[in-house]
Design a protein around this motif. Structure first.
Motif, PDB file in Angstrom:
ATOM      1  N   UNK B  64       0.832  -1.191   0.035  1.00  0.00           N
ATOM      2  CA  UNK B  64      -0.051  -0.020  -0.187  1.00  0.00           C
ATOM      3  C   UNK B  64       0.904   1.144   0.082  1.00  0.00           C
ATOM      4  N   UNK B  65       0.588   2.092  -0.976  1.00  0.00           N
ATOM      5  CA  UNK B  65       1.593   3.634  -0.856  1.00  0.00           C
ATOM      6  C   UNK B  65       1.604   3.922  -2.275  1.00  0.00           C
ATOM      7  N   UNK B  66       2.351   5.032  -2.310  1.00  0.00           N
ATOM      8  CA  UNK B  66       2.314   5.969  -3.872  1.00  0.00           C
ATOM      9  C   UNK B  66       2.910   5.008  -4.735  1.00  0.00           C
ATOM     10  N   UNK B  67       3.042   5.400  -6.118  1.00  0.00           N
ATOM     11  CA  UNK B  67       3.554   4.633  -7.405  1.00  0.00           C
ATOM     12  C   UNK B  67       4.810   4.077  -6.980  1.00  0.00           C
ATOM     13  N   UNK B  68       5.749   4.745  -6.073  1.00  0.00           N
ATOM     14  CA  UNK B  68       7.001   4.301  -5.983  1.00  0.00           C
ATOM     15  C   UNK B  68       7.170   2.663  -5.286  1.00  0.00           C
TER      16      UNK B  68
END
Ligand code: FAD
Ligand code: AMP
Lengths: 305, 258
Positions: B64-68
């Motif tokens: 879960x998280x931003x695109x990185x």
């Protein structure tokens, strides 16, 4: 404010670390009661109420039953804070208790600032201040962060808890002691330890050579031991040995909480690290900002003259 | 056998951390991110279970998280995961562990995973809460800080790490959530062919709103570097000069040199 402090108990004994919970409650200025899942003979020295459940009946390790006992005691006590140590026992149980209560959990508390809880972050390079948003909260405190002032005394009033519990989902098969030590680091006057910053196994010899000219023993951090570069008996830290030599030299070691817990009582601490901000600097008497692979051989040459 | 591995993408801990403008987290700019160290052991253990079963397992790698964070998911796939799931949330750092655990549980709820692996803790937040909280939400057994893991049929025999090098041996049946401690195994390095193969593997993306349905229970008000107690001396400069200085300090301190 009311706290319920969850005692640590293992192999028939109350663990000393239990008193850190009382120290924390002192700091909070809170009224406290305790919960002991153990034996009556191991009751803590404490003049207050201790909810008691017999480990003979519930088991020393039985997360489902222990969770229910904690919830029962918390309800009886109407506790605002349910406090565990941040230990193998606490981190197993605390999130489950918090989730069952839909209460906030704050982990690994090291201090308090304006009624907020301070916890470490980023391998101890940063701190965070946290505020629970729920009326009731589950807290775990870092081992060693709170020390009990004075001598614990008193005789508790025990209140026995009796719950019918279903068969455990996890069967406990028994304890296994730490490996026998062939080196007793606790006796060494000088310890030179290798951390992951030494880079590779072949470089450990360079650190061992420094230990030798200083008349000391080689120590190591956990990743170095896990990688098989150095034997486990030389691991320093909370899951290895606790040492307090006259001189401790930390080579390429970041200074995680678990490593520092094992060596911070050393008389004189030298750290060699290329990162000036490495948390080991917080306990070091001298921090040398350098590449260990350049500095250590140069140092060993000078000392062996 | 259906396996879920939850992983986090975290900054390299040797980075220099600066606080963000809101003052409540680190500034992500200029940081190099990698797979959370504890989660490498989780991925490795899942892949070993699959290998032991002769391939009769399906491994989902979730982050879960931003695109990185896709970079970490791809590493998990290159190590042997079958499918990646990215639950996209640019503001994951503001979610508390309870919310992250709820998202994991909401994703896993109807999928009948037999085994869920997580790390024992993340290197940046380090709350050591998410695995156990997700287990509670899923009503799975939960076994924390494993340093050994052996599976036979639907029974696992494992060791938990206790303090001072002591261990506790346990046995349990699936389904279960397990949290992995350092040294559980030796994580493999993804090989080049496996990195190439991972590019072909399924990668699903969902918005966080699909799975998030709880409010946070705790709030980070502030992040800051620890106060320096100023106890020690800091030496910097030329290596030879440093070696001279340190040698004279140590000559006083080491009994063997006197
Ligand atoms: C429950 C639990 C128990 C644990 N028990 C222990 C324990 O008993 N003992 C223990 O040590 N750890 C323990 N750990 C692990 C601990 O959290 C850290 O992961 C570990 O201490 C880090 O070891 P390190 O400092 O060698 O490596 P790192 O954290 O990776 O640090 C390496 C350091 O080397 C520096 N460096 C890199 N290259 C160079 C160079 N060329 N020259 C100079 N410096 C360089 C870097 O700047 C960095 O500061 C435990 C963890 C948990 C969760
Ligand atoms: N954003 C995330 N996405 C997926 N898994 C996560 C995330 N954050 C934490 N986890 C998992 O939860 C474990 C414990 O994290 P924490 O509770 O933050 O210490 C990690 O080792 C991961 O396995």
């Amino acid at each position: 404010m009311k706290t319920l402090l969850i005692c640590e108990y293992r192999q028939g004994k109350l663990l000393e670390s239990t008193y850190e919970l009382l120290a924390f409650a002192q700091r909070l200025n809170a009224e406290s009661a305790m919960l002991l899942i153990g034996s009556e003979a191991a009751a803590p020295a404490f003049s207050g109420k201790v909810y008691f459940a017999d480990a003979g009946q519930y088991g020393e390790y039985n997360p489902d039953a222990h969770k229910r006992l904690v919830l029962e005691a918390a309800q009886k006590e109407n506790a605002d804070y349910i406090v565990f140590l941040h230990s193998s026992y606490g981190w197993d149980l605390a999130p489950r208790v918090a989730a069952a209560l839909k209460a906030a959990q704050v982990s690994e508390i090291v201090g308090m600032v304006d009624g907020r809880f301070e916890v470490p972050a980023c391998n101890a390079k940063m701190r965070r201040l946290l505020k629970p948003k729920t009326a009731q909260a589950v807290l775990t405190i870092q081992a060693g962060a709170f020390n009990y002032q004075g001598e614990a005394r008193g005789t508790p009033q025990l209140e026995r808890l009796d719950l019918a519990v279903s068969a455990p989902r996890v069967e406990f098969l028994g304890y296994e002691e730490a490996e026998k030590k062939d080196v007793d680091l606790a006796k060494a006057e000088v310890i030179v330890s290798a951390g992951r910053g030494v880079g590779k196994q072949e470089n450990v010899g360079i650190i061992a050579a420094l230990a030798k000219v200083l008349g000391g023993e080689l120590g190591a951090t956990r990743p170095v031991v896990d990688a098989g570069w150095v034997e486990h008996t030389r691991q320093v830290g909370s899951s290895g040995q606790t040492v307090a030599p006259k001189l401790y030299v930390a080579c390429g070691i970041s200074g995680s909480i678990q490593h520092i817990a094992g060596m911070k009582k050393s008389d004189f601490i030298v750290a060699i690290n290329k990162d000036k901000d490495a948390p080991i600097g917080e306990v070091a008497d001298v921090l040398v900002v350098a590449d260990v692979m350049q500095l250590v051989p140069a140092l060993t040459t000078r000392l062996s003259k | 056998m259906k396996i879920l591995v939850c992983i986090k993408h975290v900054p390299d801990m040797e980075s220099r951390f600066r606080v963000n403008e809101a003052g409540n987290w680190y500034d992500e700019r200029d940081l190099a991110f990698r797979l959370n160290e504890y989660d490498e052991f989780a991925v490795e253990q899942a892949v070993r279970v699959k290998e032991q079963l002769g391939g009769a397992a399906d491994i989902t790698i979730l982050s879960i998280g931003p695109d990185r964070v896709i970079e970490a998911v791809k590493k998990g796939l290159a190590m042997g995961g079958d499918r990646g799931v990215h639950i996209k949330d640019d503001l994951v750092y503001q979610k508390d562990p309870w919310q992250v655990a709820s998202v994991i549980a909401a994703f896993a709820r109807d999928k009948n995973f037999d085994l869920v692996f997580t790390g024992m803790q993340s290197q940046d937040r380090g709350s050591a809460q998410i695995g156990a909280a997700a287990a509670e939400l899923l009503d799975y057994a939960c076994i924390t800080t494993l340093v050994s893991f052996e599976i036979s049929g639907d029974v696992v025999t494992a060791r938990r790490e206790l303090e001072g090098g002591m261990r506790g041996a346990v046995r349990f049946k699936l389904p279960a959530v397990v949290t992995c401690q350092l040294g559980l195994n030796t994580p493999r390095y993804p090989t080049l062919p496996n990195i190439m193969k991972a590019k072909q593997k399924e990668l699903l993306t969902f918005p966080i709103a699909d799975f998030l349905n709880v409010e946070s229970l705790a709030e980070t008000e502030k992040m800051y570097p620890p106060e320096r107690k100023g106890r020690g001396l800091v030496l910097e400069g030329d290596v030879n000069e440093l070696a001279d200085k340190l040698a004279s300090i140590l000559k006083e301190k080491a009994p063997a040199l006197r």
